[in-house]
Every structure is written in C-alpha cells, then in structure tokens.
Enzyme design. Structure first.
Site, short mmCIF file in Angstrom:
data_model
loop_
_atom_site.label_atom_id
_atom_site.label_comp_id
_atom_site.label_asym_id
_atom_site.label_seq_id
_atom_site.Cartn_x
_atom_site.Cartn_y
_atom_site.Cartn_z
N ASP A 181 85.11 107.38 -15.13
CA ASP A 181 85.06 107.13 -13.52
C ASP A 181 86.51 106.68 -12.86
O ASP A 181 86.27 106.58 -11.67
CB ASP A 181 83.91 106.35 -13.43
CG ASP A 181 83.93 105.13 -14.10
OD1 ASP A 181 84.04 104.81 -15.03
OD2 ASP A 181 84.15 103.98 -13.17
N ASN A 182 87.29 106.61 -13.57
CA ASN A 182 88.57 106.02 -13.03
C ASN A 182 89.82 106.92 -13.44
O ASN A 182 90.84 106.77 -13.32
CB ASN A 182 89.26 104.69 -13.57
CG ASN A 182 88.37 103.73 -13.03
OD1 ASN A 182 87.41 103.55 -12.14
ND2 ASN A 182 88.22 102.70 -13.89
N ASP A 194 92.53 103.79 -8.73
CA ASP A 194 91.40 102.76 -9.11
C ASP A 194 92.31 101.61 -9.93
O ASP A 194 92.42 101.24 -10.91
CB ASP A 194 90.27 102.94 -9.91
CG ASP A 194 89.17 103.58 -9.07
OD1 ASP A 194 89.27 103.66 -7.94
OD2 ASP A 194 88.19 104.08 -9.64
N GLY A 212 80.53 101.68 -5.52
CA GLY A 212 79.92 100.62 -5.22
C GLY A 212 80.55 99.59 -4.09
O GLY A 212 79.74 98.87 -3.57
N GLY A 253 78.90 105.34 -9.23
CA GLY A 253 79.28 105.63 -7.88
C GLY A 253 80.08 104.61 -7.08
O GLY A 253 80.53 103.56 -7.56
N LYS A 255 88.35 100.32 0.60
CA LYS A 255 87.75 99.64 -0.49
C LYS A 255 87.52 98.19 -0.09
O LYS A 255 88.25 97.43 0.14
CB LYS A 255 88.65 99.80 -1.54
CG LYS A 255 88.48 99.31 -2.79
CD LYS A 255 89.25 99.62 -4.17
CE LYS A 255 88.99 99.15 -5.25
NZ LYS A 255 90.01 99.52 -6.45
N ASP A 293 77.92 92.98 -3.93
CA ASP A 293 78.11 92.58 -2.54
C ASP A 293 78.87 93.64 -1.78
O ASP A 293 79.05 93.63 -0.70
CB ASP A 293 78.60 91.29 -2.30
CG ASP A 293 80.03 91.08 -2.77
OD1 ASP A 293 80.56 91.87 -3.26
OD2 ASP A 293 80.39 89.90 -3.05
N GLY A 294 79.85 94.50 -2.65
CA GLY A 294 80.51 95.87 -2.02
C GLY A 294 81.65 95.16 -1.52
O GLY A 294 82.39 95.95 -0.82
N ARG A 306 86.38 112.42 -9.11
CA ARG A 306 87.01 111.94 -10.59
C ARG A 306 86.10 112.65 -11.56
O ARG A 306 84.92 113.41 -11.32
CB ARG A 306 86.79 110.46 -10.77
CG ARG A 306 85.67 109.65 -10.45
CD ARG A 306 85.27 108.92 -9.60
NE ARG A 306 86.09 108.51 -8.23
CZ ARG A 306 86.71 107.11 -8.00
NH1 ARG A 306 86.54 106.21 -9.11
NH2 ARG A 306 87.14 106.96 -7.01
#
Length: 495
Positions: A249-250, A259, A76, A74, A97, A109-110, A174
C-alpha cells in the site's frame, strides 16, 4: 466499504493555520501564486476551507504489510482535495496528510504530528533535488492542536504538535488500490480502475478493443510499472535511502517514492540496516533487501490483476523485465559513482562487491566515501569517510590499498581525463543528504517555534551535488551523540 474506489469526505477543521514551510518553486510550476500564502489560502492548506471546484475524497485500498495480507486499509488520514490541470495538459493531485478522519481511519484520529510531517516535507524535496522519482510537498502548516502518539509503542503516549503537509503527485494510486478489489472479487471495479489509471496516466496503452486487446495492454502497462519501480529502487540504492516500510500500500504505480514514514539514510554502510523499529527483528525492509522486496510487491500486483489479464506468462515477463531493468540501472548508476562509463567487464563485478565488503568491515559513511573518491587521493577519501580511521588493522589497510589500486587502474583503462571522470562522479554522488540527525535537529527547533534550522537545511538540500560555502556541518559524519538518539537512529510507524 465494498465495491468502491474512494469515498467523498470533508477535511476536519483545525484550530489555526500556521505556515511552517512553503515551496514557492513548486507552486510556480503548478501555476499557483508563488508568494507566501495569504490567510485564505492557508485555510485551504489545513482543510478549514475549500477552493472552488474541490471535491475532497479518501481512497480505498488494501495491502500486504510486512509480508501479510492486511485487508482493507485506505487513506486513513490523507484527503485529496482535487486535481490541478497544468498548462502542458498534465494534472497534479493535491492531497492533505493529517487532515482528519475518513471512512478508512480504523478508529484512529486521522491526524499527523509535526515530526512526521516535517520529515515528509523535507525528504520529498530532498529526493526531488537528488534526482530520485518522488512525490512532492507544497506546504507544511501547524494546526495549533495537540496530537497524542505513542512514538515507540512502549505505553508512554504523549501529546505532540499537530501539522498538515500538502503533498503533490500526478496520482497517489498504489498497488493496494488494485489488491483490494481482487481480494474481494470486485472484478468489474478492478477492470474499471485499470482502464481509468491507464487512460489518465498511461495513455499509450489506452487503445484496444475486445478481451484479447485489453489483456495485452494491461500486461504492457504492468511491464512499465515494473520498469518504473526498478528505476526508482536503483536510485534509492545509489543515494543510500531506506524507505523503511515497503508495504504494497506504500508502492506507487507511477514508480514514485511515496509515503515517507520511518525512512532513513545509510550513514555507516550496512546493508542490513533498517530505520523502522517495527522491522527491527525481521529487517524485511532493510537497505539491502529493497530490490527484492520491490519485486515481491510487484508479484502481488500481478496476482491482483491476473483475473482480468488472464495471461500469467505476460505478467511473468513484466517481473523479468523488472529484474533486467534494475540490474542495468544499478550497474549504470554505480559505474557513474565510481567514475566509470560502465561496469561491463568480467572483473567489474568483484570490484564493486569487494568495495561493499570493505565499506562494511569498518564503519564507513557511504555518502562521504563516494563523494570523496571523486575529489581526493584514494587513502584520503577512505580516511574522510571512516568513523574510526585509526582503528583499521594492518590487514584492512592493505585491503583498501589493493582495492584503490584496482580502481585507479580501471579508471586509467577507460582513458578519460580526470576532470571528466570527476564531473560524472559528482553528478551521481551527493555531498548533502537529509541525514537523520539533521532532520531531528530541525524538528526539535521547530517544536520550540524556531524555523531557522529547517529553512537552512531545506536551502542546502536544494543543491545536494554542489559544495556550498559555510555548509560543512551538513556534510559531516553522524556525531556520536546521535547514534542512539530517538529520531536519529530509529523511528516507528507512529505519526
């Protein structure tokens, strides 16, 4: 987070909003004010405020990472602010992002650091100018906050400047968005997601009623995803781009490069080269493996949607279509790189294969060789691109002479004037690419508060196929000092 496709989440505010880069031309295309953002706009671009109508969310997806199922992943550290409806009726997602934690941050920490955010902004726009399908970048802002990262996972974390990039695409869906629902048998959600994606981004497949019609249009949609992916990867190979982390996922369902993490550019031609330190031992995602990895990833997507398509043969047809499309695109693009109309003669396969062998025998800059081949006498093109031209053995020189003779004869057989051939070559062989060391120089300067190198590099990369006076330094082989310097030769997934 079972049973959902996304979660509503607010960006986490940051200390300040300092503009580092602004894409005025993209802003204009989006129908936004192209002038430098004012203070209020910058607050939106770092997540400190929302514009009317924004309803931020983070997407849920899974993925196969380095060949292994990783479960739920997901967004993040990416948060979608919303969609812009353009004048032509199309939409563009705006996504921050580095905007803070989400339900999918997995104890992180995102946030994102300046080096990775600058690299994403830079490469997104460079790829667009090169004609490679890609997501775009609207803005790059510093946050005034430190972000702690262990760059090479060696137990030496450091605080680095934080930054946020606003990236833009019709969709950031994706392969992994479908995989997570299939893995957990959330088939109703999987079908609803398929219908939503097709309805919004592939309307030509949106009609049909009943299970049989649905199965057919899902398979037709998958076939187009395969085709778009093949075209994208063929362009990667054309310009020498290495994604570095081709996890499922990319991989964009729109066939866009997405990404930008530990990516890199071939300098010395080496099919086994990967820019990703995490991939250094297995080299799964090296330059030469990218076409096959894309096919493997598409097979994972096929497995994910099989429960609702229920037609394995139709999905296999899509995978075969990928193979055929990639082969045709690769042949077409490399024919143009060599100045030829096609590579369809029996001897052409060996002409290209022998060239790749020669490029690899002695360290040869891929970008400069192909560009030089269209402008210089053959031997001069080779000398320009070789890192150590004087080190060639007599046997290697003879092999190059033989190949150059074959190439010249093949070009003469097509009967085109040299000017026409050169124009084709220059349209497919860039002079300027975002070489790893150039990006690192811009990062080093920006970290010290000097944005000049970044701005200059961005201007040069806007016209990668056009020779620009005074920009010789941006079309030069990698200097020796950059061979092993962190950020210039290898990168990690840390960001």
């Amino acid at each position: 987070m079972p049973g959902v496709c996304y979660s509503l989440i607010q960006p986490t505010p940051v200390r300040e909003a300092r503009l580092l880069a602004w894409n005025a031309s993209l802003a204009q295309q989006l129908g936004l004010d192209a002038s430098v953002p004012d203070a209020a706009a910058m607050q939106v671009l770092v997540g400190n405020a929302l514009a009317p109508g924004m309803r931020p969310y983070a997407a849920r997806y899974g993925g196969h990472q380095f060949g292994n199922w990783a479960g739920q992943l997901g967004d993040g550290r990416a948060i979608t602010l919303g969609e812009l409806l353009l004048a032509d009726g199309s939409v563009r997602e705006l996504q921050l992002k580095g905007a803070g934690q989400t339900p999918y941050s997995r104890f992180a920490d995102g946030r994102a650091v300046l080096r990775s955010s600058l690299r994403e902004y830079l490469c997104s726009e460079a790829m667009h100018a090169l004609g490679v399908p890609t997501t775009r970048a609207l803005s790059l802002l510093g946050t005034g906050e430190g972000v702690v990262r262990d760059m090479f996972y060696d137990g030496r974390p450091e605080s680095e400047p934080g930054a946020i990039v606003c990236r833009v695409a019709p969709s950031f869906v994706r392969f992994g968005n479908f995989e997570i629902h299939a893995a957990l048998q959330e088939l109703d959600v999987l079908r609803r997601l398929l219908d939503w994606v097709i309805g919004h981004h592939f309307p030509q497949y949106a009609s049909g009623t009943g299970d049989v019609a649905d199965s057919r249009r899902y398979a037709d949609w998958f076939r187009e995803v395969c085709e778009r992916t093949a075209v994208m990867v063929a362009h990667w190979m054309r310009v020498g781009f290495v994604h570095g982390v081709m996890n499922t996922d990319n991989m964009s369902i729109l066939g866009l490069t997405i990404d930008y993490g530990p990516y890199g550019w071939l300098e010395g031609y080496e099919p086994g080269w990967t820019p990703n330190t995490t991939d250094a031992s297995g080299r799964r995602y090296c330059y030469g493996n990218q076409p096959q990895i894309a096919l493997w990833n598409l097979a994972r997507l096929a497995s994910a949607i099989l429960p609702v398509v229920e037609d394995k043969a139709a999905l296999q047809d899509g995978l075969e279509h990928y193979r055929a499309t990639f082969a045709a695109q690769h042949q077409r693009l490399f024919a143009a790189k060599l100045g030829l109309r096609s590579l369809d003669r029996p001897e052409d396969e060996s002409l290209l294969a022998d060239l790749f062998g020669l490029l690899q025998q002695a360290e040869t800059d891929m970008t400069l060789f192909f560009r030089g081949l269209g402008a210089l006498e053959g031997r001069a093109a080779v000398a320009l691109a070789l890192y150590e031209p004087d080190a060639l053995s007599a046997e290697q020189r003879a092999a190059w002479d033989a190949w150059l003779t074959r190439h010249s004869e093949r070009c003469r057989d097509e009967g085109e004037p040299f000017e026409v051939r050169r124009e084709r070559m220059n349209a497919h062989n860039p002079l300027y690419v975002p070489r790893n060391y150039l990006a690192q120089q811009a990062i080093d300067a920006a970290t010290l508060g000097d944005l000049g190198p970044l701005q200059t590099l961005l201007r040069v990369l806007e016209r990668p196929y056009t020779e620009q006076a005074g920009c010789e330094a941006y079309a030069a082989k990698r200097p020796e000092w950059a061979r092993h310097k962190p950020g210039c030769s290898a990168l990690s997934c840390s960001s």
